[in-house]
Design an enzyme around this catalytic site. Structure first.
Site, short mmCIF file in Angstrom:
data_model
loop_
_atom_site.label_atom_id
_atom_site.label_comp_id
_atom_site.label_asym_id
_atom_site.label_seq_id
_atom_site.Cartn_x
_atom_site.Cartn_y
_atom_site.Cartn_z
NE ARG A 237 -4.29 -1.34 0.04
CZ ARG A 237 -4.48 -2.40 -0.73
NH1 ARG A 237 -3.48 -2.80 -1.52
NH2 ARG A 237 -5.61 -3.06 -0.72
CD GLU A 266 -3.02 3.45 -5.44
OE1 GLU A 266 -4.04 2.78 -5.76
OE2 GLU A 266 -2.03 2.92 -4.93
CG HIS A 285 -3.33 -0.56 -6.95
ND1 HIS A 285 -3.73 0.14 -5.83
CD2 HIS A 285 -3.24 -1.86 -6.56
CE1 HIS A 285 -3.87 -0.70 -4.81
NE2 HIS A 285 -3.57 -1.92 -5.23
#
Length: 328
Positions: A237, A266, A285
């Site tokens: 993360r 993000e 991601h």
């Protein structure tokens, strides 16, 4: 009477049909402002929720007084107020197993891409700048035989260790909450402190969840401990890392490079300094982003939700302390 389920993630026709056979389903196709408005309107009737990439805090949960279960299409649960869900006796489930191998693939792709400067040199070729044999200025570094350091030895950490040990002959060191004898025996791995790992590893890979304890775990002090030839990989993360300190370490070449699949915010800001650095490989991601794995994750989430709504224990219950009470 069928229970009311709100889905805020697109599902395959097969999975949607399965849900609709057992529940009344409201589909929120996106989380745009209009989609969020529809979600808020649907929450008062919802007994089940299924989706991902949405922060479910007390404000939203208070709109759903009948809610019994939430099925997250993810392994990470940092988007959920677990204490509040548990206080409300709402079952939370996730999808921890089906994405392990795919996410480990992503981690090793970043290891290879950063070490061999794949993105940087492919861009050079595409730009028509490959005019002579590649020389030392564009050389990368070997992966095989280098020391792989893994911070967080859970399922994904073990899968990454397997690739490094058996595929690339990498000596393995790791740091986690406690030593794992089975991991050490299988991969000839050595448990060490975080400080030792940062000083010794050629590749430093984060594979741990975001919690109150891991938030900002890697900051300026930790980057100072790394060596100039170290390569930093984050598939956990973004908020586990102090992004400003990482950017400074990369700009000043305190470390060689970084391969990043996750970020503090993000999508990554278009003006992020990370995008200006040639020693950074940044991906959006994509840890679990394959057709096969995302379908398996969605299937797992549907299984979890339908089990919970039928009064059965979901296979992947995040707040298991509720189960005896919920079952009663």
């Amino acid at each position: 009477m069928k229970k009311q389920v709100v889905v805020y993630k697109k599902l395959s026709p097969e999975l949607m049909a399965r849900l609709q056979a057992q529940a009344e389903v409201t589909l929120i196709e996106d989380l745009s402002p209009a989609g969020m408005q529809r979600l808020r309107q649907a929450l008062p009737r919802a007994q089940g929720l299924l989706g991902a990439s949405l922060r479910l805090d007390a404000e939203l949960l208070d709109l759903a007084p009948q809610l019994e279960a939430v099925a997250s299409v993810s392994v990470g649960v940092d988007n959920y107020d677990i204490d509040y869900l548990s206080q409300r006796r709402i079952l939370l489930s996730n999808t921890p197993d089906v994405l392990t191998e795919t996410t480990a693939d992503t981690g090793f792709a970043l290891i290879l891409a950063t070490a061999r400067r794949v993105v940087e040199l492919a861009t050079l070729v595409r730009a028509g700048q490959w005019n002579s044999n590649i020389g030392p200025r564009h050389f990368g570094s070997d992966v095989h035989g280098k020391t792989l350091g893994i911070i967080g030895m859970g399922r994904i950490g073990e899968a990454l260790a397997q690739r490094g040990h058996f595929g690339f002959g990498m000596p393995l060191i790791y740091h986690s909450n406690s030593p794992k004898p089975a991991v050490e025996a299988r991969f000839n791995a050595r448990y060490c402190s975080l400080e030792q790992l940062l000083q010794e590893a050629d590749f430093i890979c984060l594979t741990l969840p975001l919690t109150a304890q891991t938030h900002g775990l890697i900051g300026a002090r930790e980057f100072e401990l790394m060596r100039p030839e170290s390569i930093f990989i984050n598939i956990s993360r973004g908020k586990v890392v102090d992004e400003g300190a990482m950017i400074e370490a990369l700009q000043q070449r305190k470390i060689r490079a970084a391969g990043l699949d996750v970020f503090e915010r993000e999508p990554l800001d278009h003006d992020s300094p990370l995008l200006q650095l040639d020693n950074v490989v940044a991906t959006p991601h994509i840890g679990s982003a394959t057709h096969e794995t995302r379908e398996a994750m969605a299937r797992c989430a549907v299984d979890n939700l339908l089990a919970a709504l039928a009064g059965q224990r979901p296979a992947n219950l995040v707040n298991p302390q509720l189960w005896p009470q919920a079952a009663g």
